[in-house]
Scaffold this motif. Structure first.
Motif, PDB file in Angstrom:
ATOM      1  N   LEU A 184     102.284  28.896 -45.840  1.00  0.00           N
ATOM      2  CA  LEU A 184     102.615  29.808 -46.934  1.00  0.00           C
ATOM      3  C   LEU A 184     101.381  30.121 -47.770  1.00  0.00           C
ATOM      4  N   GLU A 185     100.610  29.095 -48.104  1.00  0.00           N
ATOM      5  CA  GLU A 185      99.407  29.295 -48.913  1.00  0.00           C
ATOM      6  C   GLU A 185      98.409  30.195 -48.183  1.00  0.00           C
ATOM      7  N   GLY A 186      98.257  29.972 -46.860  1.00  0.00           N
ATOM      8  CA  GLY A 186      97.334  30.786 -46.085  1.00  0.00           C
ATOM      9  C   GLY A 186      97.773  32.233 -46.008  1.00  0.00           C
ATOM     10  N   ARG A 187      99.072  32.462 -45.783  1.00  0.00           N
ATOM     11  CA  ARG A 187      99.574  33.833 -45.716  1.00  0.00           C
ATOM     12  C   ARG A 187      99.421  34.544 -47.056  1.00  0.00           C
ATOM     13  N   GLN A 188      99.602  33.805 -48.131  1.00  0.00           N
ATOM     14  CA  GLN A 188      99.419  34.412 -49.451  1.00  0.00           C
ATOM     15  C   GLN A 188      97.959  34.793 -49.681  1.00  0.00           C
ATOM     16  N   ALA A 189      97.056  33.933 -49.223  1.00  0.00           N
ATOM     17  CA  ALA A 189      95.622  34.228 -49.364  1.00  0.00           C
ATOM     18  C   ALA A 189      95.249  35.464 -48.552  1.00  0.00           C
ATOM     19  N   LEU A 190      95.774  35.559 -47.321  1.00  0.00           N
ATOM     20  CA  LEU A 190      95.489  36.730 -46.494  1.00  0.00           C
ATOM     21  C   LEU A 190      96.097  37.991 -47.093  1.00  0.00           C
ATOM     22  N   ALA A 191      97.316  37.878 -47.629  1.00  0.00           N
ATOM     23  CA  ALA A 191      97.965  39.036 -48.252  1.00  0.00           C
ATOM     24  C   ALA A 191      97.141  39.541 -49.435  1.00  0.00           C
ATOM     25  N   ALA A 192      96.574  38.604 -50.191  1.00  0.00           N
ATOM     26  CA  ALA A 192      95.745  38.994 -51.339  1.00  0.00           C
ATOM     27  C   ALA A 192      94.487  39.727 -50.873  1.00  0.00           C
ATOM     28  N   ILE A 193      93.906  39.264 -49.768  1.00  0.00           N
ATOM     29  CA  ILE A 193      92.723  39.927 -49.216  1.00  0.00           C
ATOM     30  C   ILE A 193      93.073  41.336 -48.750  1.00  0.00           C
TER      31      ILE A 193
ATOM     32  N   ASP B 266      71.218  28.647 -33.754  1.00  0.00           N
ATOM     33  CA  ASP B 266      70.270  27.989 -34.657  1.00  0.00           C
ATOM     34  C   ASP B 266      70.721  28.002 -36.110  1.00  0.00           C
ATOM     35  N   THR B 267      71.926  28.495 -36.370  1.00  0.00           N
ATOM     36  CA  THR B 267      72.511  28.379 -37.712  1.00  0.00           C
ATOM     37  C   THR B 267      73.170  27.003 -37.830  1.00  0.00           C
ATOM     38  N   GLU B 268      73.274  26.522 -39.049  1.00  0.00           N
ATOM     39  CA  GLU B 268      73.877  25.199 -39.255  1.00  0.00           C
ATOM     40  C   GLU B 268      75.297  25.137 -38.699  1.00  0.00           C
ATOM     41  N   LYS B 269      75.678  23.930 -38.298  1.00  0.00           N
ATOM     42  CA  LYS B 269      76.997  23.703 -37.695  1.00  0.00           C
ATOM     43  C   LYS B 269      77.735  22.601 -38.458  1.00  0.00           C
ATOM     44  N   PRO B 270      78.150  22.890 -39.673  1.00  0.00           N
ATOM     45  CA  PRO B 270      78.880  21.865 -40.436  1.00  0.00           C
ATOM     46  C   PRO B 270      80.248  21.589 -39.819  1.00  0.00           C
ATOM     47  N   GLU B 271      80.858  20.498 -40.214  1.00  0.00           N
ATOM     48  CA  GLU B 271      82.157  20.122 -39.667  1.00  0.00           C
ATOM     49  C   GLU B 271      83.257  21.049 -40.174  1.00  0.00           C
ATOM     50  N   HIS B 272      83.077  21.585 -41.383  1.00  0.00           N
ATOM     51  CA  HIS B 272      84.128  22.393 -41.995  1.00  0.00           C
ATOM     52  C   HIS B 272      83.585  23.777 -42.373  1.00  0.00           C
ATOM     53  N   GLY B 273      84.484  24.627 -42.851  1.00  0.00           N
ATOM     54  CA  GLY B 273      84.079  25.933 -43.365  1.00  0.00           C
ATOM     55  C   GLY B 273      84.266  27.069 -42.386  1.00  0.00           C
ATOM     56  N   TYR B 274      85.230  26.955 -41.466  1.00  0.00           N
ATOM     57  CA  TYR B 274      85.435  27.990 -40.456  1.00  0.00           C
ATOM     58  C   TYR B 274      86.621  28.896 -40.755  1.00  0.00           C
ATOM     59  N   ASP B 275      87.108  28.842 -41.987  1.00  0.00           N
ATOM     60  CA  ASP B 275      88.144  29.762 -42.437  1.00  0.00           C
ATOM     61  C   ASP B 275      87.500  31.085 -42.829  1.00  0.00           C
ATOM     62  N   VAL B 276      88.289  32.159 -42.827  1.00  0.00           N
ATOM     63  CA  VAL B 276      87.716  33.489 -43.034  1.00  0.00           C
ATOM     64  C   VAL B 276      87.168  33.688 -44.442  1.00  0.00           C
ATOM     65  N   LEU B 277      87.678  32.950 -45.412  1.00  0.00           N
ATOM     66  CA  LEU B 277      87.127  33.065 -46.763  1.00  0.00           C
ATOM     67  C   LEU B 277      85.702  32.529 -46.794  1.00  0.00           C
ATOM     68  N   THR B 278      85.495  31.328 -46.239  1.00  0.00           N
ATOM     69  CA  THR B 278      84.157  30.749 -46.217  1.00  0.00           C
ATOM     70  C   THR B 278      83.215  31.573 -45.355  1.00  0.00           C
ATOM     71  N   LEU B 279      83.702  32.029 -44.201  1.00  0.00           N
ATOM     72  CA  LEU B 279      82.858  32.795 -43.288  1.00  0.00           C
ATOM     73  C   LEU B 279      82.407  34.116 -43.905  1.00  0.00           C
ATOM     74  N   THR B 280      83.292  34.773 -44.629  1.00  0.00           N
ATOM     75  CA  THR B 280      82.874  36.020 -45.275  1.00  0.00           C
ATOM     76  C   THR B 280      82.017  35.745 -46.510  1.00  0.00           C
ATOM     77  N   ASP B 281      82.198  34.595 -47.135  1.00  0.00           N
ATOM     78  CA  ASP B 281      81.270  34.209 -48.204  1.00  0.00           C
ATOM     79  C   ASP B 281      79.876  33.929 -47.654  1.00  0.00           C
ATOM     80  N   ASP B 282      79.805  33.405 -46.414  1.00  0.00           N
ATOM     81  CA  ASP B 282      78.498  33.250 -45.758  1.00  0.00           C
ATOM     82  C   ASP B 282      77.792  34.598 -45.671  1.00  0.00           C
TER      83      ASP B 282
END
Length: 297
Positions: free
Chosen positions: A207-216, A53-69
């Protein structure tokens, strides 16, 4: 913001546990634990993005957005240093949340979920067969086909996969499994949940994704961490999971539930509730004080 379904149990003035479910589940996965601990704690269990019953948008399933949720949920519920509990994908998000926002937590408890970086290393190093156990994560990278296969024949494939994760035959709560899987009737119902795997896969190969994960992962987890592990998990190697302390950057308390499979809350909620209560009682004894009542006139 995202509109989220959140189930709640327990006294409103009690210490708080926030429980995050895995795949292919929903808030109801935590119902057996809520029934057992709801007299002692305030327990919240949301349907995560794309589920139920939570919204199901088309996008936003990356871990940054999910943890911001999840961070938004802290604000919406006005949570103050709760104990965060996560299982499976909920555990992966709990790990990442603790790296990003650990100062908002008093305690992290992860149930049958290896730290994501530890898991990826275990796959690459082929440790204890983890590369074979994680075959489905690779298959989920294929567009739309997994959704169609998993929802075909009234979800027969998905049900077989879940029931095959039992630690002991007949141990899983089949009525609860049926209730959960009834939410995944069409390919569209599974699109968001499977996109969790796709988006993390994309981050791992870019590369951008790995850098983002490394920063986390470079941000230390500042709250205590406990891992509770059903030792008959057919998807996740216990030997690999026990190296999660390397990424957590601290000593991690480890609790083994013998004979229990991957879906711990639906297979042995008594043992899980007992362990969560032990951790919570210890945690809140030092981190929580009840609201002060005004003195009587």
């Amino acid at each position: 913001g995202l509109k989220m379904k959140v189930a709640a149990a327990g006294p409103k003035d009690a210490p708080v546990l926030l429980c995050l479910h895995g795949f292919p589940e929903g808030w109801m996965s935590w119902r057996p634990v809520m029934e057992r601990l709801g007299d002692r704690y305030r327990i919240y269990a949301p349907d995560l993005r794309g589920y139920g019953d939570t919204e199901k948008p088309e996008h936003g399933y990356d871990v940054l957005t999910l943890t911001d949720d999840i961070r938004g949920l802290f604000d919406a519920l006005e949570l103050n240093a709760p104990m965060l509990v996560g299982h499976d994908w909920g555990g992966a998000l709990a790990w990442i949340y603790a790296h990003r926002y650990g100062r908002t937590l008093s305690q992290l408890v992860v149930v049958n979920c290896t730290h994501p970086k530890t898991l990826f290393r275990g796959i690459l190093e082929r440790k204890d067969g983890q590369h074979l156990k994680s075959w489905y994560a690779g298959a989920f990278q294929i567009p739309w086909l997994p959704e169609r296969l998993a929802s075909a024949n009234n979800g027969a494939v998905l049900r077989r996969a879940v029931m095959g994760m039992e630690g002991r035959p007949g141990a899983l709560n089949q009525a609860l499994v049926d209730e959960l899987l009834a939410r995944f009737k069409t390919p569209k119902d599974l699109h968001g949940p499977i996109n969790y795997y796709r988006e993390l896969g994309r981050m791992q190969v870019s590369l951008e994704g790995r850098q983002a994960l490394a920063a986390i992962y470079g941000q230390p987890i500042t709250c205590p961490v406990t891992m509770v592990w059903g030792d008959q998990d057919h998807a996740l190697s216990m030997a690999v999971a026990q190296e999660s302390h390397r990424e957590a950057g601290q000593t991690v308390e480890w609790v083994t539930l013998k004979g229990v499979g991957h879906f711990v809350s639906m297979e042995d909620p008594n043992s899980l509730a007992q362990e969560l209560q032990a951790v919570a009682d210890r945690n809140f004894a030092s981190h929580w004080a009840p609201p002060q009542e005004s003195p009587a006139e």
